[in-house]
Write a protein that holds these residues in place. Structure first.
Motif, PDB file in Angstrom:
ATOM      1  N   GLN A 108       0.829  -1.208   0.000  1.00  0.00           N
ATOM      2  CA  GLN A 108       0.000   0.000   0.000  1.00  0.00           C
ATOM      3  C   GLN A 108       0.861   1.255   0.000  1.00  0.00           C
ATOM      4  N   GLY A 109       1.980   1.209   0.759  1.00  0.00           N
ATOM      5  CA  GLY A 109       2.889   2.353   0.738  1.00  0.00           C
ATOM      6  C   GLY A 109       3.459   2.583  -0.647  1.00  0.00           C
ATOM      7  N   LEU A 110       3.823   1.513  -1.331  1.00  0.00           N
ATOM      8  CA  LEU A 110       4.331   1.635  -2.701  1.00  0.00           C
ATOM      9  C   LEU A 110       3.251   2.139  -3.651  1.00  0.00           C
ATOM     10  N   LEU A 111       2.018   1.666  -3.460  1.00  0.00           N
ATOM     11  CA  LEU A 111       0.920   2.119  -4.319  1.00  0.00           C
ATOM     12  C   LEU A 111       0.646   3.607  -4.103  1.00  0.00           C
ATOM     13  N   ASP A 112       0.793   4.062  -2.865  1.00  0.00           N
ATOM     14  CA  ASP A 112       0.640   5.504  -2.613  1.00  0.00           C
ATOM     15  C   ASP A 112       1.712   6.287  -3.367  1.00  0.00           C
ATOM     16  N   GLN A 113       2.952   5.767  -3.351  1.00  0.00           N
ATOM     17  CA  GLN A 113       4.026   6.430  -4.112  1.00  0.00           C
ATOM     18  C   GLN A 113       3.739   6.385  -5.607  1.00  0.00           C
ATOM     19  N   GLN A 114       3.205   5.254  -6.076  1.00  0.00           N
ATOM     20  CA  GLN A 114       2.864   5.120  -7.489  1.00  0.00           C
ATOM     21  C   GLN A 114       1.808   6.153  -7.887  1.00  0.00           C
ATOM     22  N   LYS A 115       0.806   6.326  -7.041  1.00  0.00           N
ATOM     23  CA  LYS A 115      -0.248   7.300  -7.344  1.00  0.00           C
ATOM     24  C   LYS A 115       0.317   8.716  -7.338  1.00  0.00           C
ATOM     25  N   LEU A 116       1.234   8.982  -6.410  1.00  0.00           N
ATOM     26  CA  LEU A 116       1.857  10.302  -6.357  1.00  0.00           C
ATOM     27  C   LEU A 116       2.609  10.592  -7.653  1.00  0.00           C
ATOM     28  N   CYS A 117       3.329   9.591  -8.157  1.00  0.00           N
ATOM     29  CA  CYS A 117       4.058   9.766  -9.412  1.00  0.00           C
ATOM     30  C   CYS A 117       3.102   9.958 -10.584  1.00  0.00           C
ATOM     31  N   GLU A 118       2.051   9.144 -10.633  1.00  0.00           N
ATOM     32  CA  GLU A 118       1.086   9.246 -11.730  1.00  0.00           C
ATOM     33  C   GLU A 118       0.363  10.578 -11.693  1.00  0.00           C
ATOM     34  N   ASP A 119      -0.022  11.028 -10.482  1.00  0.00           N
ATOM     35  CA  ASP A 119      -0.676  12.337 -10.370  1.00  0.00           C
ATOM     36  C   ASP A 119       0.278  13.453 -10.784  1.00  0.00           C
ATOM     37  N   GLY A 120       1.540  13.320 -10.377  1.00  0.00           N
ATOM     38  CA  GLY A 120       2.522  14.340 -10.749  1.00  0.00           C
ATOM     39  C   GLY A 120       2.697  14.434 -12.254  1.00  0.00           C
ATOM     40  N   ALA A 211       8.700  19.718  -6.557  1.00  0.00           N
ATOM     41  CA  ALA A 211       9.847  19.062  -7.208  1.00  0.00           C
ATOM     42  C   ALA A 211      10.751  20.132  -7.781  1.00  0.00           C
ATOM     43  N   ALA A 212      11.982  19.745  -8.096  1.00  0.00           N
ATOM     44  CA  ALA A 212      12.965  20.695  -8.633  1.00  0.00           C
ATOM     45  C   ALA A 212      13.083  20.509 -10.137  1.00  0.00           C
ATOM     46  N   GLY A 213      13.298  21.628 -10.858  1.00  0.00           N
ATOM     47  CA  GLY A 213      13.498  21.578 -12.296  1.00  0.00           C
ATOM     48  C   GLY A 213      12.282  22.072 -13.053  1.00  0.00           C
ATOM     49  N   SER A 214      12.380  22.063 -14.372  1.00  0.00           N
ATOM     50  CA  SER A 214      11.285  22.478 -15.230  1.00  0.00           C
ATOM     51  C   SER A 214      10.240  21.364 -15.258  1.00  0.00           C
ATOM     52  N   PRO A 215       8.984  21.663 -15.704  1.00  0.00           N
ATOM     53  CA  PRO A 215       7.968  20.607 -15.791  1.00  0.00           C
ATOM     54  C   PRO A 215       8.431  19.398 -16.585  1.00  0.00           C
ATOM     55  N   ALA A 216       9.145  19.622 -17.701  1.00  0.00           N
ATOM     56  CA  ALA A 216       9.613  18.483 -18.505  1.00  0.00           C
ATOM     57  C   ALA A 216      10.589  17.631 -17.713  1.00  0.00           C
ATOM     58  N   GLU A 217      11.491  18.267 -16.970  1.00  0.00           N
ATOM     59  CA  GLU A 217      12.460  17.524 -16.163  1.00  0.00           C
ATOM     60  C   GLU A 217      11.771  16.799 -15.003  1.00  0.00           C
ATOM     61  N   ILE A 218      10.777  17.455 -14.419  1.00  0.00           N
ATOM     62  CA  ILE A 218      10.051  16.833 -13.299  1.00  0.00           C
ATOM     63  C   ILE A 218       9.289  15.598 -13.778  1.00  0.00           C
ATOM     64  N   ILE A 219       8.656  15.710 -14.941  1.00  0.00           N
ATOM     65  CA  ILE A 219       7.911  14.570 -15.484  1.00  0.00           C
ATOM     66  C   ILE A 219       8.851  13.399 -15.737  1.00  0.00           C
ATOM     67  N   GLU A 220      10.024  13.695 -16.292  1.00  0.00           N
ATOM     68  CA  GLU A 220      10.988  12.635 -16.553  1.00  0.00           C
ATOM     69  C   GLU A 220      11.420  11.977 -15.250  1.00  0.00           C
ATOM     70  N   HIS A 221      11.613  12.786 -14.217  1.00  0.00           N
ATOM     71  CA  HIS A 221      12.002  12.259 -12.903  1.00  0.00           C
ATOM     72  C   HIS A 221      10.886  11.368 -12.330  1.00  0.00           C
ATOM     73  N   PHE A 222       9.626  11.835 -12.463  1.00  0.00           N
ATOM     74  CA  PHE A 222       8.492  11.033 -11.978  1.00  0.00           C
ATOM     75  C   PHE A 222       8.404   9.707 -12.726  1.00  0.00           C
ATOM     76  N   LYS A 223       8.646   9.726 -14.030  1.00  0.00           N
ATOM     77  CA  LYS A 223       8.581   8.491 -14.821  1.00  0.00           C
ATOM     78  C   LYS A 223       9.645   7.488 -14.368  1.00  0.00           C
ATOM     79  N   GLU A 224      10.830   7.993 -14.067  1.00  0.00           N
ATOM     80  CA  GLU A 224      11.880   7.103 -13.585  1.00  0.00           C
ATOM     81  C   GLU A 224      11.492   6.478 -12.244  1.00  0.00           C
ATOM     82  N   ASN A 225      10.970   7.330 -11.358  1.00  0.00           N
ATOM     83  CA  ASN A 225      10.541   6.813 -10.049  1.00  0.00           C
ATOM     84  C   ASN A 225       9.375   5.832 -10.201  1.00  0.00           C
ATOM     85  N   LEU A 226       8.477   6.123 -11.165  1.00  0.00           N
ATOM     86  CA  LEU A 226       7.312   5.273 -11.362  1.00  0.00           C
ATOM     87  C   LEU A 226       7.730   3.863 -11.773  1.00  0.00           C
ATOM     88  N   GLU A 227       8.717   3.767 -12.637  1.00  0.00           N
ATOM     89  CA  GLU A 227       9.182   2.452 -13.063  1.00  0.00           C
ATOM     90  C   GLU A 227       9.756   1.665 -11.888  1.00  0.00           C
TER      91      GLU A 227
END
Length: 639
Positions: A108-120, A211-227
């Motif tokens: 559940q903790g991981l799923l919460d992190q997953q949702k945070l990444c997807e929402d981001g 998060a730090a960086g431009s929206p494009a950089e933040i999205i890329e960071h979220f995608k890496e974390n999501l994987e």
């Protein structure tokens, strides 16, 4: 067309308490023995009392079901069992549940992190055109920044009313059909005022994860974390599956065991006890009673008695419907109205035929009927709902009547080549050219169905040898003759078909009305029962006159109600005419398709409601009382 409810036998079982579980196990677990509280069938003076015991097993059963739900697995329901679980088994289950709980909490903790990444990712994707670092603009000491969506109307008002305001700056990032995603900036001392302005412009603020960086950089960071998070979730799921696999056989056996004993304790509460002796009573379908009684007698020291329903005194047997496959779905309507009382005629077959025909007549269209049948078949396979099941034959009936009307998705001439190919000049019935005939046919259908309901009523009274009601009831033999004579006279008045000489019809109707007037006096005489009017003959005659008037009005209203069937045939054709009028010439196929969808949904609903109304009020009221209670024997495989 109609049937009887399943015949029942009253089974009484007496024995000593050590044999109670053996009896319940042998006879009461497979859905054929409807146990009832035994104290209802016994005199209080005998000293028997209900067996009240605490059931210790539901908690363990619920614990295993919770464990399986958390693990995402399905438990099977079997009748097998072993000895009751001891403290060691309960400790084993508690330990296993704790392990699964820990893994589920980690997941559940991981799923919460997953949702945070997807929402981001979802939120920041609206602001990709923003080429500045988000953390920098959010950390500004003197400027307030808000992310969100501004509808087009609000954006236009902003540009026209606040374009020159030096304290309001809206930066568009993404444009959609309904508005703009972007940010607005304002001095912090003006933030409250600016928030009010944008609120009036229907600005919808959204929270963007920090998060730090431009929206494009933040999205890329979220995608890496999501994987990474998804891989971790898969790893935890694999560990849960492996843990369950290692313990599945033992847990399943424990589950079967606690389900069995939990059910056993619930059934034991039906017994009446006195000292070390118990008494059980219940109902068994007649075809099964020999086998059930044989199993009970096989248990040592049990005394088994099998009697007919008359031995139950004031207690009535439960009702178990027994219908062939083609009419079984229509038990839904019978149960909705009320199960037939024990010994009453089961009208399921009658409903199946009449409702299907009436629905098809009102909803007659080949194409729409096929769509309804296919859609109902699909929904029944998916939902297993009786309502969709019974709509399958209704769709087929609609298709058949559509061939009579020559309608295919509202096209009245589409089937002409078919008729010509089989040697017909055209379609059998043109609805809009046969309005009077359709209404008359609907009334005559009503006459036939009202008579059929009366015949069913006579059949029920004949089975119970209630000859007085069979002859003199408003829905008995005298009622049938009176109704037929009245129909013949009404047909003659309208210049329609008659089947009796008018003098005979008039004499028959008058004689029938006189007999109905004195029916309450004559019916007991036929059965050899004395009857004396309460309150005197004058009071009886006054009451009978009003009841006779009510009977005549019901004959008339029940018959005229079937005009609605013809009216719905015409309404269906008229609605399709409206669809084609809106579609224009040549037809706009999108309008035709949407119009057919609307008509299918609306007409199917209205035809079903009208069919149910005719069944319940015009037919059931003449031949069916209901008020039965359902046969509810326990079956451990379905519990």
């Amino acid at each position: 067309m109609n049937g009887l409810v399943e015949k029942m036998k009253l089974v009484r079982v007496q024995g000593t308490l050590p044999q109670l579980n053996d009896f319940l196990d042998a006879c009461c677990m497979d859905g054929r023995f409807d146990l009832e509280p035994a104290t209802r069938y016994m005199s209080d003076s005998l000293g028997y009392a209900a067996l009240n015991e605490e059931n210790p097993y539901p908690a363990t059963r619920d614990q295993i079901e919770t464990m399986a739900k958390e693990a995402g697995v399905e438990l099977h329901k079997e009748q097998r069992h072993t000895d009751p679980p001891d403290e060691e088994a309960k400790a084993y289950l508690s330990d296993l549940l704790e392990q699964i709980d820990d893994l589920c909490a980690e997941r559940q903790g991981l799923l919460d992190q997953q949702k945070l990444c997807e929402d981001g990712i979802a939120q920041y994707s609206h602001f990709l055109n923003l080429k500045v670092n988000v953390d920098e603009i959010l950390d500004c000491q003197h400027v307030k920044v808000r992310f969100g969506f501004l509808p087009t109307e609000g954006y236009n008002k902003l540009m026209s009313n606040y374009a020159d305001d030096p304290y309001i700056l809206f930066v568009e990032c993404t444009q959609t059909k309904t508005g703009y995603w972007g940010i607005y900036l304002t001095p912090r001392e003006k933030a409250l005022e600016t928030d009010g302005i944008f609120s009036m412009l229907y600005f919808e603020p959204v929270h963007v994860p920090g998060a730090a960086g431009s929206p494009a950089e933040i999205i890329e960071h979220f995608k890496e974390n999501l994987e990474v998070v998804k891989k971790s979730v898969d790893d935890v799921n694999a560990r849960i599956a492996a843990l369950w696999h290692d313990h599945e056989a033992k847990v399943q056996m424990l589950y079967d065991t606690v389900r069995y004993y939990a059910a056993m304790y619930d059934l034991r509460r039906m017994a009446a006890v006195k000292g070390s002796h118990f008494f059980c009573v219940g109902w068994v379908p007649a075809p099964d009673v020999e086998e059930i009684a044989g199993k009970a007698r096989a248990v040592k020291d049990l005394r088994v008695t099998v009697d007919g329903p008359e031995a139950a005194g004031k207690m009535t047997p439960p009702t178990k419907l027994k219908n062939p496959w083609w009419s079984r779905p229509f038990e839904f309507f019978v149960e909705m109205y009320g199960l037939p009382a024990y010994g009453e005629t089961d009208v399921t077959g009658f409903v199946a035929l009449t409702f299907t025909v009436l629905f098809g007549m009102m909803f007659g269209d080949v194409g729409q009927g096929i769509v309804l049948a296919l859609f109902s078949t699909f929904m029944w396979k998916v939902k297993h709902n009786d309502l969709f099941h019974l709509m399958i034959p209704c769709g087929i009936s609609s298709t058949i009547f559509g061939l009579v009307y020559g309608s295919f998705f509202g096209y009245e001439d589409a089937l002409d080549p078919l008729y010509h190919a089989i040697g017909m000049a055209g379609k059998p019935v043109s609805v809009m050219d046969s309005i009077t005939g359709i209404l008359m046919v609907a009334v005559y259908i009503g006459v036939v169905l009202v008579l059929a309901a009366m015949v069913l009523n006579m059949y029920t009274h004949a089975r119970h040898k209630e000859w007085g009601e069979f002859i003199f009831s408003p829905n008995g033999l005298v009622g049938v003759i009176t109704y037929l004579c009245g129909v013949d006279l009404a047909s003659a008045y309208m210049g329609a078909f008659t089947f009796l000489p008018q003098v005979v019809a008039a004499i028959g109707m008058v004689a029938g009305l006189v007999l109905l007037l004195f029916a309450e006096l004559l019916a007991p005489m036929v059965e050899g029962k004395p009857w004396k009017p309460a309150g005197g003959m004058g009071n009886y005659l006054m009451q009978s006159v009003f009841e006779l008037l009510e009977t005549v009005l019901s004959y008339l209203s029940n018959t005229i109600s079937f005009l609605r069937v013809g009216a719905f045939v015409i309404v269906h054709a008229s609605m399709m005419m409206v669809v084609f009028t809106l579609a224009g010439t040549p037809n706009n196929m999108l309008v035709v398709i949407l119009g057919n969808i609307v008509v299918i949904c609306l007409e199917a609903l209205l035809s079903a409601i009208q069919g149910i109304r005719l069944e319940f009020y015009e037919m059931f009221s003449r031949c069916y009382k209901g008020g039965g209670r359902k046969f509810t024997a326990f079956n451990i495989k379905k519990a």
